[in-house]
Write a protein that holds these residues in place. Sequence first.
Motif, short mmCIF file in Angstrom:
data_model
loop_
_atom_site.label_atom_id
_atom_site.label_comp_id
_atom_site.label_asym_id
_atom_site.label_seq_id
_atom_site.Cartn_x
_atom_site.Cartn_y
_atom_site.Cartn_z
N LYS A 148 0.71 -1.29 0.17
CA LYS A 148 0.11 0.01 -0.06
C LYS A 148 0.58 1.33 -0.05
CE LYS A 148 -4.26 -1.46 1.95
NZ LYS A 148 -5.49 -1.13 2.91
N ALA A 152 0.74 4.04 -2.94
CA ALA A 152 0.65 5.49 -2.70
C ALA A 152 1.70 6.20 -3.02
CB ALA A 152 0.46 5.72 -1.14
N LEU A 156 -1.02 5.76 -7.01
CA LEU A 156 -2.24 4.81 -7.09
C LEU A 156 -2.93 5.02 -5.77
CD1 LEU A 156 -0.73 1.72 -8.62
CD2 LEU A 156 -2.41 3.02 -9.64
N LEU A 157 -4.21 5.00 -5.72
CA LEU A 157 -5.17 4.77 -4.60
C LEU A 157 -4.90 3.69 -3.75
CD1 LEU A 157 -8.39 6.69 -5.66
CD2 LEU A 157 -6.42 7.37 -3.83
N PRO A 158 -4.27 3.45 -2.54
CA PRO A 158 -4.07 2.16 -2.06
C PRO A 158 -5.38 1.38 -1.81
CG PRO A 158 -3.01 3.84 -0.86
CD PRO A 158 -3.91 4.51 -2.05
N GLN A 159 -6.72 1.82 -1.73
CA GLN A 159 -7.67 1.08 -1.63
C GLN A 159 -8.00 0.28 -2.80
OE1 GLN A 159 -7.87 4.47 -1.12
NE2 GLN A 159 -9.55 5.45 -1.83
N GLU A 212 11.34 11.24 -10.22
CA GLU A 212 11.43 11.31 -8.87
C GLU A 212 11.70 10.21 -8.19
OE1 GLU A 212 7.33 12.08 -7.80
OE2 GLU A 212 6.87 13.30 -9.37
N PRO B 274 -2.53 16.28 -15.41
CA PRO B 274 -2.71 15.26 -14.39
C PRO B 274 -4.18 14.53 -14.79
CG PRO B 274 -3.62 17.57 -13.80
CD PRO B 274 -2.77 17.62 -15.01
N MET C 2 2.13 14.96 -9.33
CA MET C 2 1.44 15.21 -8.15
C MET C 2 2.32 16.17 -7.28
SD MET C 2 0.15 11.75 -6.49
CE MET C 2 1.92 10.98 -6.70
N LYS C 7 0.02 14.20 -2.32
CA LYS C 7 0.49 12.71 -1.75
C LYS C 7 0.29 12.41 -0.33
CE LYS C 7 4.79 12.89 -4.61
NZ LYS C 7 5.55 13.50 -4.62
N LEU C 10 -3.15 11.31 -0.53
CA LEU C 10 -3.33 9.80 -0.71
C LEU C 10 -2.93 8.85 0.27
CD1 LEU C 10 -1.68 9.75 -4.40
CD2 LEU C 10 -3.81 8.51 -3.71
N LEU C 11 -1.87 9.21 1.08
CA LEU C 11 -1.58 8.55 2.02
C LEU C 11 -2.29 8.43 3.25
CD1 LEU C 11 2.19 9.34 2.34
CD2 LEU C 11 1.34 7.12 2.03
N SER C 13 -5.79 8.68 2.74
CA SER C 13 -6.68 7.87 2.46
C SER C 13 -6.49 6.45 2.48
CB SER C 13 -7.44 8.72 0.87
OG SER C 13 -6.26 8.27 -0.02
N ALA C 14 -5.22 6.43 2.36
CA ALA C 14 -4.98 4.78 2.41
C ALA C 14 -5.12 4.11 3.53
CB ALA C 14 -3.22 4.93 2.15
N ALA C 17 -9.63 4.80 3.76
CA ALA C 17 -10.47 4.46 2.89
C ALA C 17 -10.77 2.82 2.95
CB ALA C 17 -10.16 4.71 1.46
#
Lengths: 338, 324, 302
Positions: A148, A152, A156-159, A212, B274, C2, C7, C10-11, C13-14, C17
């Motif tokens: 996860k 992230a 990508l959304l971890p869910q 990155e 994006p 991003m 970021k 995102l983290l 919500s990780a 969610a």
Amino acid sequence: MTVMTTAPDKRDNAPILSVRDLKVHFPIPGKGLFAKDRPLKAVDGVDFDLYPGETLGVVGESGCGKSTLGRAILQLIAPSGGQVAWLGKNIVGIPHRDMQPLRRDLQIIFQDPLASLNPRMTIGEIIAEPLVTHKPELGKDEIKTRVKRMMARVGLLPQMINRYPHEFSGGQCQRIGIARAMILEPKLIVCDEPVSALDVSIQAQIVNLLQELQREFDLSLIFISHDLSIVRHICHRIMVLYLGNVMELADRDSIYANPKHPYTKALISAVPIPDPEIERNKERIVLTGDLPSPLSPPSGCVFRTRCPFAQEKCATDVPTIDRVSETQEVACHFHNSI
Amino acid sequence: MTTNHILTVENLSTRFQTPDGEVEAVNNVNFHIDPGETLGVVGESGSGKTQIFLSLMGLLAKNGTSTGSVRYKDKEILNLRPRELNKIRGVSMSMIFQDPMTSLNPYLKISRQMTEVLVEHRGMSEAEALKRAIAMLDRVGIPGAAQRVHMYPHEFSGGMRQRVMIAMALLCDPEVLIADEPTTALDVTVQAQILDLLRDLQTDFNTATVMITHDLGVVAGLCDRVMVMYGGRVVETGTVRDIFYDSHHPYTEGLLKSMPRIDRANEDNMFAIPGQPPNLQNLPTGCAYQERCGYVMDRCCQERPLLKDFGDGRASACFREDGQ
Amino acid sequence: MMNKSEKTALLQSASAAKEIEGRSLWRDARIRLFRNKAAVGSMIILGIITLLAIIAPLLSPYAYDQIDWGYIQEGPNWENGHIFGTDGNGRDLFIRVLYGARVSLAVGLLATAVSLIIGVTYGAIAGYFGGKIDSIMMRFVDVLYSLPFMFFVIMLMVVFGRNIFLIFVALGAVEWLTMARIVRGQTLSLRRREFIEAAHATGVSNFKIIFRHVIPNVLGPVIVYMTLTIPQVILTESFLSFLGLGVQEPLTSWGVLISEGAKVIEASTWMLIYPAVFLALTLFCFNFIGDGLRDALDPKDR
């Protein structure tokens, strides 16, 4: 944010990867019942060094052996000759058992993002596979946490961890591929045309992500591509291949400002520029004809059949690689006069 | 109404019935092509750029239907019966594809595939037809055309195959040539050869050309006018200079900025639009580009901006145009 | 690209969610299969036949080997409970057809299962390793293919005597050959796919690649072929029984019943019709299911 525009200082570091006279010849069955197999020289004597944190671009047209080179470095295709030294130790022909632990540091990203993901596995399982293989001692929960975190990190959304590859767009699939390659925090990733199957608006996202990650993890990249404009952006040094032979190897600024080999010149001038004024008025070196068959490459310089400057000498003598400056090497008899 | 447009497309919409519901691949598209000009159609995969031309050539997949009007000169050709359409497609209007093998029959010699059309549509004799086929292959730069015309498609390289395709498309002197990503599968040096060829042919034959592509570099070198597609709709049209030097729509602007350029050393991160390309099955209310747009306003999420005409073929679908 | 805040968002919500369940290709295929009316109808009919076969003893007052001396070779009669009539030995045909269903379906399923396990493993190994291993393994298959099947079965019967277990072995031993060829072909094309290469590059062992990456991806065609193998096996068993090489009396199968019925086709049509209808219906059903599965698993071909 600053970007490394020049290669990391070589003098301070030993190369992470040294390739010497690497050859990959595929036996092609000869015509006729008792004819001998003929070698298809996909890669025919390639030398280069790669330094930590550096990106080497490998460019050339289809059939030039660039993908084969990438796979031969990773020992996914057994080289027919030469050496690949990883951290100073040759890995060509070493037993499977000794190669296994090294795979942790050597990863690959593919051109077709969807085809490189097993359609029957969830992306969580896909990204976790290298961890499960190399670090089975980590518990299930720890693996999931790491997956996860990496999801992230690559955007990508971890869910989405339980979703399947076909539920994602091309750009997202490529991010999954990158997450899988990055999960073991490798030292080298071979990127085989990682953006050429993607839409223009997505290419830049993926290139930025790779850059990155490179800064963050001090990654070395071998960036295989046919797109010289992308390569100009991401690579520190560029190697031009033609029929399995190195035509030119130079750092980015030299090769684009001052290409020495006629093939490099032609390649660069053939790339369309998205600006009508410049594109319509630029000077171009147009190559005639197609790539000769790698089964029967031309004698002497392999490029001579399409070279606008070819002379008699080119048909008889194989050009040696000349060092024209500190940062530029070229394999052409007449690089000074053309 | 008579115009000198060779092809006029009005309110063209194309829908596909899929198990997961209806997909609108092309939505209310209007454009025209004049003799001798090159129109660039730019967009990402799924933007509907190819489907427009498959619709008007009658080549849609079985689950697709088109509505609207497509006129070749003054003749309505949309949804024509195949028999009627065959008098036009391949004769007055030809299409070439990204992968030449999709339109070449691998089991027939090139000579056979080329002469067939001429004998059928032009009433030529076999010998005449063969002569013309060879002349055409020669014209598109195939060395030794007289011998190679008797070869099979797989005996040609990718670039040569594309030349054969172009020669076949030009056999009956079409007035419109539709090229769908003709160089995407080719290497850059070969791409340059093919683009040169298309440019030459255009001056020689005065064919109206449609260039469907995602590569703005190709558009810059070849096209007179440009139509930018996004999410099945036209978002901007204009001359090539308008689009490249004074783009109005944020998507066009983003696309131009995100193109890597070989003539510039980028010292910074690349500009990236994006987000992901839109999912046609699930387009948002309002502007399809809202989620990726840097100028997004509340209004963009509520209503869809219409294509606003500025005259001279210049149009853009964005609310920023109203706000000025 | 991003920016930082995105970021962190995102983290966050990780952790917050809920994980979203994905739609696997299997689930998609299932949905498509259940939209296919012919396949669903066939599954229902097959289900009923299977159920009848399982609960057979409860459905009839007669046992399958019980001789009813009062009614020998009599036509269908609802009053005395012989609803399909009786055979030449006075045994109730209804219960014999259902017992025949037990044998025929069991032979079909078991022999197919045998062929599935051997064929898939063998084919996947041959296709995956390729080269010399593949050549040797597939030449072995070719040799087995060229052995005359009937001769093989008769030999088995002669040496080991007639035995229902032998029929499973004999049929399974033949059917796996085709399965192995199919799986090998699929594996050969799969082997070049990039996700297999990715697994290689990571250092996943060959064994795991075969079972995690290769076999799940060849299961589509395998399942389709399987549904077509079952009727084939049932048919072959019937054919063997027809020749007198099948199951032994008093046990029976559809093939045996049909064979007996065929001998008296003029006098007692029912003895042929009932088992034949059941056999034909079952074969139809399997074929419809196979068709439905093919469409469901490979929607591109529609």
